[in-house]
Scaffold this motif. Sequence first.
Motif, PDB file in Angstrom:
ATOM      1  N   LEU A 190       0.821  -1.222   0.000  1.00  0.00           N
ATOM      2  CA  LEU A 190       0.000   0.000   0.000  1.00  0.00           C
ATOM      3  C   LEU A 190       0.850   1.264   0.000  1.00  0.00           C
ATOM      4  O   LEU A 190       2.004   1.245   0.431  1.00  0.00           O
ATOM      5  CB  LEU A 190      -0.903   0.012   1.240  1.00  0.00           C
ATOM      6  N   CYS A 191       0.266   2.367  -0.455  1.00  0.00           N
ATOM      7  CA  CYS A 191       0.991   3.645  -0.435  1.00  0.00           C
ATOM      8  C   CYS A 191       1.202   4.081   1.018  1.00  0.00           C
ATOM      9  O   CYS A 191       0.523   3.580   1.932  1.00  0.00           O
ATOM     10  CB  CYS A 191       0.216   4.710  -1.222  1.00  0.00           C
ATOM     11  N   ALA A 192       2.139   5.015   1.202  1.00  0.00           N
ATOM     12  CA  ALA A 192       2.510   5.438   2.555  1.00  0.00           C
ATOM     13  C   ALA A 192       1.298   5.962   3.323  1.00  0.00           C
ATOM     14  O   ALA A 192       1.113   5.663   4.517  1.00  0.00           O
ATOM     15  CB  ALA A 192       3.588   6.503   2.473  1.00  0.00           C
ATOM     16  N   ASN A 193       0.442   6.691   2.616  1.00  0.00           N
ATOM     17  CA  ASN A 193      -0.760   7.251   3.234  1.00  0.00           C
ATOM     18  C   ASN A 193      -1.647   6.150   3.800  1.00  0.00           C
ATOM     19  O   ASN A 193      -2.133   6.227   4.931  1.00  0.00           O
ATOM     20  CB  ASN A 193      -1.540   7.994   2.147  1.00  0.00           C
ATOM     21  N   CYS A 194      -1.869   5.128   2.986  1.00  0.00           N
ATOM     22  CA  CYS A 194      -2.775   4.055   3.408  1.00  0.00           C
ATOM     23  C   CYS A 194      -2.161   3.205   4.510  1.00  0.00           C
ATOM     24  O   CYS A 194      -2.869   2.659   5.356  1.00  0.00           O
ATOM     25  CB  CYS A 194      -3.150   3.178   2.206  1.00  0.00           C
ATOM     26  N   THR A 195      -0.836   3.069   4.521  1.00  0.00           N
ATOM     27  CA  THR A 195      -0.197   2.316   5.594  1.00  0.00           C
ATOM     28  C   THR A 195      -0.517   2.997   6.920  1.00  0.00           C
ATOM     29  O   THR A 195      -0.793   2.348   7.925  1.00  0.00           O
ATOM     30  CB  THR A 195       1.336   2.275   5.374  1.00  0.00           C
ATOM     31  N   GLN A 196      -0.507   4.335   6.894  1.00  0.00           N
ATOM     32  CA  GLN A 196      -0.854   5.083   8.117  1.00  0.00           C
ATOM     33  C   GLN A 196      -2.344   4.948   8.430  1.00  0.00           C
ATOM     34  O   GLN A 196      -2.738   4.826   9.576  1.00  0.00           O
ATOM     35  CB  GLN A 196      -0.529   6.560   7.928  1.00  0.00           C
ATOM     36  N   LYS A 209      -6.763   6.968  -4.174  1.00  0.00           N
ATOM     37  CA  LYS A 209      -6.751   7.196  -5.635  1.00  0.00           C
ATOM     38  C   LYS A 209      -5.551   6.515  -6.319  1.00  0.00           C
ATOM     39  O   LYS A 209      -5.485   6.448  -7.535  1.00  0.00           O
ATOM     40  CB  LYS A 209      -6.703   8.715  -5.920  1.00  0.00           C
ATOM     41  N   VAL A 210      -4.562   6.016  -5.513  1.00  0.00           N
ATOM     42  CA  VAL A 210      -3.362   5.383  -6.097  1.00  0.00           C
ATOM     43  C   VAL A 210      -3.770   4.082  -6.792  1.00  0.00           C
ATOM     44  O   VAL A 210      -4.502   3.259  -6.218  1.00  0.00           O
ATOM     45  CB  VAL A 210      -2.309   5.112  -4.992  1.00  0.00           C
ATOM     46  N   ASN A 252     -22.090   2.578  -4.918  1.00  0.00           N
ATOM     47  CA  ASN A 252     -20.629   2.504  -4.956  1.00  0.00           C
ATOM     48  C   ASN A 252     -20.143   2.000  -3.600  1.00  0.00           C
ATOM     49  O   ASN A 252     -20.067   2.763  -2.634  1.00  0.00           O
ATOM     50  CB  ASN A 252     -20.037   3.891  -5.258  1.00  0.00           C
ATOM     51  N   PRO A 253     -19.809   0.699  -3.514  1.00  0.00           N
ATOM     52  CA  PRO A 253     -19.431   0.132  -2.212  1.00  0.00           C
ATOM     53  C   PRO A 253     -18.111   0.696  -1.687  1.00  0.00           C
ATOM     54  O   PRO A 253     -17.785   0.510  -0.511  1.00  0.00           O
ATOM     55  CB  PRO A 253     -19.317  -1.370  -2.503  1.00  0.00           C
ATOM     56  N   LEU A 254     -17.341   1.406  -2.532  1.00  0.00           N
ATOM     57  CA  LEU A 254     -16.060   1.958  -2.085  1.00  0.00           C
ATOM     58  C   LEU A 254     -16.186   3.405  -1.598  1.00  0.00           C
ATOM     59  O   LEU A 254     -15.215   4.025  -1.195  1.00  0.00           O
ATOM     60  CB  LEU A 254     -15.030   1.907  -3.226  1.00  0.00           C
ATOM     61  N   GLY A 275     -12.084  15.905 -14.246  1.00  0.00           N
ATOM     62  CA  GLY A 275     -10.727  15.427 -14.006  1.00  0.00           C
ATOM     63  C   GLY A 275     -10.637  14.686 -12.676  1.00  0.00           C
ATOM     64  O   GLY A 275     -11.617  14.084 -12.217  1.00  0.00           O
ATOM     65  N   ALA A 276      -9.450  14.812 -12.023  1.00  0.00           N
ATOM     66  CA  ALA A 276      -9.213  14.022 -10.803  1.00  0.00           C
ATOM     67  C   ALA A 276     -10.171  14.413  -9.675  1.00  0.00           C
ATOM     68  O   ALA A 276     -10.638  13.567  -8.915  1.00  0.00           O
ATOM     69  CB  ALA A 276      -7.775  14.214 -10.351  1.00  0.00           C
ATOM     70  N   GLN A 277     -10.479  15.718  -9.565  1.00  0.00           N
ATOM     71  CA  GLN A 277     -11.387  16.164  -8.491  1.00  0.00           C
ATOM     72  C   GLN A 277     -12.811  16.059  -9.021  1.00  0.00           C
ATOM     73  O   GLN A 277     -13.436  17.052  -9.379  1.00  0.00           O
ATOM     74  CB  GLN A 277     -11.055  17.606  -8.093  1.00  0.00           C
ATOM     75  N   ASN A 278     -13.317  14.836  -9.068  1.00  0.00           N
ATOM     76  CA  ASN A 278     -14.561  14.627  -9.829  1.00  0.00           C
ATOM     77  C   ASN A 278     -15.840  14.772  -9.001  1.00  0.00           C
ATOM     78  O   ASN A 278     -16.928  14.711  -9.542  1.00  0.00           O
ATOM     79  CB  ASN A 278     -14.539  13.260 -10.529  1.00  0.00           C
ATOM     80  N   ALA A 279     -15.699  14.979  -7.660  1.00  0.00           N
ATOM     81  CA  ALA A 279     -16.906  15.091  -6.829  1.00  0.00           C
ATOM     82  C   ALA A 279     -17.393  16.537  -6.807  1.00  0.00           C
ATOM     83  O   ALA A 279     -16.671  17.436  -6.373  1.00  0.00           O
ATOM     84  CB  ALA A 279     -16.621  14.623  -5.414  1.00  0.00           C
ATOM     85  N   VAL A 280     -18.610  16.739  -7.289  1.00  0.00           N
ATOM     86  CA  VAL A 280     -19.154  18.099  -7.238  1.00  0.00           C
ATOM     87  C   VAL A 280     -19.929  18.293  -5.934  1.00  0.00           C
ATOM     88  O   VAL A 280     -20.105  19.413  -5.461  1.00  0.00           O
ATOM     89  CB  VAL A 280     -19.997  18.392  -8.496  1.00  0.00           C
ATOM     90  N   CYS A 281     -20.311  17.182  -5.321  1.00  0.00           N
ATOM     91  CA  CYS A 281     -21.136  17.273  -4.119  1.00  0.00           C
ATOM     92  C   CYS A 281     -20.966  16.018  -3.278  1.00  0.00           C
ATOM     93  O   CYS A 281     -20.764  14.927  -3.820  1.00  0.00           O
ATOM     94  CB  CYS A 281     -22.597  17.401  -4.570  1.00  0.00           C
TER      95      CYS A 281
END
Length: 425
Positions: A190-196, A209-210, A252-254, A275-281
């Motif tokens: 896992l990425c460093a963020n997720c390890t934490q 998002k990785v 969306n179960p995730l 794009g990457a920031q796809n949540a409008v709400c």
Amino acid sequence: MKIQSIRGVRDILPGEIEKWQWVERIAQHVFKRYGFQEIRLPVFEKTALFSRSIGETTDIVEKEMYTFADRGGEQITLRPEGTASVVRAYIEHKLYNPPSVLKLYYLGPMFRYERPQAGRFRQFYQIGIEAMGSASPLVDVEVMTLLLDFFQQLGITGLKLEINSLGCPECRPVYREALKAAIRPHLPELCANCTQRYERNPLRVLDCKVERDREIAATLPRFRDHWCAACQENFTEVCGLLDAACAPYSINPLLVRGLDYYSRTTFEVVSGNLGAQNAVCGGGRYDSLVEEFDGPPTPCFGFALGMERLISLLPDDNSEDLRHRPDVFIVALGDAAARVSIGMAARLRGDGFSVERDYDGGSMKSQMRKANRAAARLTLIVGDNEIAAGKYTLKNMENGEQREIEEESLSAAVTSILNSEPDGD
Ligand code: HAM
């Protein structure tokens, strides 16, 4: 010395602001139809309000808050969101006994120290809604329907409503343990963020998002297999009501959200055009937050949408209509005309027209050029001859037609010309 704005913070200039004002007008109109009333909240609050409600281990509280000690030594935070303040105000003013559910909305700037990129700012604006006082799935669905209604009024298409349930205090700890057990063998990958996150907030691993983490997340156990019977029943009812309201959605179960106060229904509205920031709400149910701040049991449901992202999704075709256009541009030629026309401008404005003028007394040609650049609908020409004759020239800038009008009839003439134009208002 040239000083520029701070990174991630921007000005909203005339030309763009008309879109914001239009969105705000539509929001107020739609929200009113559903019974929501505005609440204006402070831009800063005591830090503990946000750290306790949003959650000590969330990215917002750990890394993104603008926190400082004020001159009296109090720990203050620029609000990163509005829900916590609504809950505080609800308890502080004992807004406990509305005739039905208490329905509030707010709009304004929020502050998060995030890495700026397209659609992500350090000062950004939200419009939010909070419905307080009922656990009924009817509230969940009515609020999500309101949101879809709002997007429809704005002419925004291509959005997807994604929903999930984050369970309740009974089933979440069970799922958390099952999730941790399933993540454990993947920890080195896992990425460093997720390890934490694994220890403190393992649910967040699900929406990392990785790319490699996403592959792992897809194999992890789902919350729906660990919901208690009541949460299962609640989710089925929410889905059934969304179907009954003809509201399109996908599960969306995730979907886990980045704030800790949620329980049961959570949702996001995403767009393929952001794009990457796809949540409008984003939003959902938060049934225990009021109690956690020593208020009475008050189940709540709400959302907030990001104005910058919403504005970027607006269809382009209405921007010309939204542009501010003066009704009348006064072209005053000479000193006497300048004096006479200041009174005319005041009377026209008093009668409700927007009036612009030239202040520097240029030639007829240069003043007419300014009237054109301002996209004025009419020009009123005031010169020595007009003053002597007591009649003024009113020129329709759309079709070039001119009329000689006496001063007393000016407002009536302006009204009649504007009303005969297709885009006059
Ligand atoms: P949130 O998901 O953190 O939820 O934010 C809601 C929306 O604000 C996002 O979907 C996004 O459009 C926008 N947003 C967030 N951060 C930024 C940023 N840095 N730049 C631009 N836009 C951004 C909340 O804030 C919850 N208070 C929503 C809620 C209300 N839940 C229940 N009631």
